[in-house]
Design a protein around this motif. Structure first.
Motif, short mmCIF file in Angstrom:
data_model
loop_
_atom_site.label_atom_id
_atom_site.label_comp_id
_atom_site.label_asym_id
_atom_site.label_seq_id
_atom_site.Cartn_x
_atom_site.Cartn_y
_atom_site.Cartn_z
N SER A 122 0.86 -1.18 0.00
CA SER A 122 0.00 0.00 0.00
C SER A 122 0.90 1.23 0.00
O SER A 122 1.93 1.24 0.67
CB SER A 122 -0.91 0.04 1.23
OG SER A 122 -1.64 1.26 1.24
N SER A 124 -0.30 4.02 1.10
CA SER A 124 -0.95 4.87 2.09
C SER A 124 -0.08 5.06 3.34
O SER A 124 0.55 4.13 3.82
CB SER A 124 -2.29 4.26 2.51
OG SER A 124 -2.87 5.04 3.52
N ALA A 125 -0.09 6.28 3.85
CA ALA A 125 0.60 6.59 5.10
C ALA A 125 -0.30 6.31 6.30
O ALA A 125 0.07 6.59 7.44
CB ALA A 125 1.05 8.05 5.10
N THR A 126 -1.49 5.78 6.03
CA THR A 126 -2.42 5.42 7.11
C THR A 126 -2.85 3.96 6.91
O THR A 126 -2.41 3.29 5.98
CB THR A 126 -3.67 6.33 7.08
OG1 THR A 126 -4.34 6.15 5.84
CG2 THR A 126 -3.28 7.79 7.26
N SER A 127 -3.72 3.50 7.76
CA SER A 127 -4.21 2.12 7.68
C SER A 127 -4.90 1.87 6.34
O SER A 127 -5.53 2.77 5.78
CB SER A 127 -5.19 1.85 8.82
OG SER A 127 -4.53 2.01 10.06
N THR A 128 -4.77 0.64 5.84
CA THR A 128 -5.32 0.26 4.54
C THR A 128 -6.06 -1.06 4.67
O THR A 128 -5.53 -2.01 5.24
CB THR A 128 -4.19 0.09 3.50
OG1 THR A 128 -3.51 1.33 3.35
CG2 THR A 128 -4.74 -0.37 2.16
N HIS A 137 -0.98 -1.59 8.20
CA HIS A 137 -0.55 -0.29 8.71
C HIS A 137 0.89 0.00 8.29
O HIS A 137 1.68 -0.93 8.12
CB HIS A 137 -0.63 -0.28 10.24
CG HIS A 137 -1.90 -0.86 10.78
ND1 HIS A 137 -3.05 -0.14 10.88
CD2 HIS A 137 -2.19 -2.12 11.19
CE1 HIS A 137 -4.02 -0.92 11.38
NE2 HIS A 137 -3.52 -2.12 11.56
N PRO A 138 1.26 1.26 8.19
CA PRO A 138 2.64 1.59 7.86
C PRO A 138 3.57 1.53 9.07
O PRO A 138 4.78 1.46 8.92
CB PRO A 138 2.55 3.03 7.34
CG PRO A 138 1.36 3.60 8.04
CD PRO A 138 0.40 2.45 8.21
N ASP A 139 2.98 1.53 10.29
CA ASP A 139 3.79 1.71 11.50
C ASP A 139 3.58 0.65 12.58
O ASP A 139 4.11 0.76 13.67
CB ASP A 139 3.53 3.08 12.09
CG ASP A 139 2.05 3.32 12.40
OD1 ASP A 139 1.20 2.46 12.03
OD2 ASP A 139 1.75 4.36 13.01
N ARG A 140 2.78 -0.39 12.30
CA ARG A 140 2.57 -1.47 13.27
C ARG A 140 2.03 -2.69 12.53
O ARG A 140 1.50 -2.57 11.43
CB ARG A 140 1.63 -1.03 14.39
CG ARG A 140 0.24 -0.64 13.94
CD ARG A 140 -0.58 -0.10 15.12
NE ARG A 140 -1.69 0.68 14.67
CZ ARG A 140 -2.92 0.21 14.44
NH1 ARG A 140 -3.17 -1.06 14.64
NH2 ARG A 140 -3.88 0.99 14.02
N TYR A 143 2.09 -4.97 8.84
CA TYR A 143 2.67 -3.84 8.11
C TYR A 143 2.35 -3.91 6.62
O TYR A 143 2.18 -4.98 6.06
CB TYR A 143 4.20 -3.87 8.23
CG TYR A 143 4.71 -3.51 9.59
CD1 TYR A 143 5.00 -2.19 9.92
CD2 TYR A 143 4.93 -4.48 10.55
CE1 TYR A 143 5.49 -1.85 11.17
CE2 TYR A 143 5.43 -4.16 11.81
CZ TYR A 143 5.70 -2.84 12.12
OH TYR A 143 6.18 -2.51 13.36
#
Length: 178
Positions: A122, A124-128, A137-140, A143
């Motif tokens: 993805s 996206s810088a947010t959840s997808t 998610h990009p951060d948890r 991923y």
């Protein structure tokens, strides 16, 4: 096994199963490969030992010292004979730096021709929400990574990047680093 067979795995190959857990692949790969040609790594030696005893039809077919506890993708004690490596569902649960480290450390295997691994994609810088419904998610965990970043990581570690078209569970995308 389908992905490995599509990558031309034969019984003569030496397989490194990264993040092998309780041998969800190993219970199929060990009987397929010649004796001593399967190596597994995971963060939990106990989980691998459990899989060896409870998942393999013949546990003695897999020497216990072919299961290596390795949290850092350093591949300690894995022989240079490795020709194929696979990390299925590993990098979906770890930060991007783990993929970079693993690929850099795989460069030490002179006979390695291909590493297969899965990620969620993805930009996206947010959840997808992935096509099958799983939210990444990009951060948890779980991923996701931008496709361009995966390709750049592969090429940046000295491999040729190929996104493969095989349909995988949960919307994971299979990559080859050759």
């Amino acid at each position: 096994m389908r992905a490995l067979l599509a990558a031309d795995m034969t019984p003569d190959d030496h397989l490194l199963d990264i993040g092998c857990g309780a041998l969800r692949l190993g219970h199929k790969a060990v009987p397929f490969l010649k004796p001593g040609h399967y190596w597994g790594t995971d963060a939990s030696l106990a989980l691998m030992r459990h899989g060896r005893l409870h998942e393999l039809p013949q546990p003695e077919a897999l020497p216990e010292d072919h299961l290596v506890e390795d949290r850092d993708f350093a591949f300690p004690g894995i022989p240079d004979a490795v020709t194929l490596a696979i990390a299925f569902g590993v990098f979906t649960h770890l930060p991007h730096t783990a993929l970079t480290t693993a690929l850099q450390n795989l460069r030490r295997f002179p006979n390695l021709r291909t590493t297969l691994f899965t990620v969620f994609l993805s930009d996206s810088a947010t959840s997808t929400r992935q096509p099958d419904g799983v939210v990444t998610h990009p951060d948890r965990p779980p991923y996701h990574l931008p496709e361009a970043q995966v390709a750049k990581t592969i090429t940046g570690t000295g491999f040729i990047a190929t996104r493969l078209s095989m349909l995988l569970p949960r919307g994971q995308v299979l990559w080859s680093a050759t």
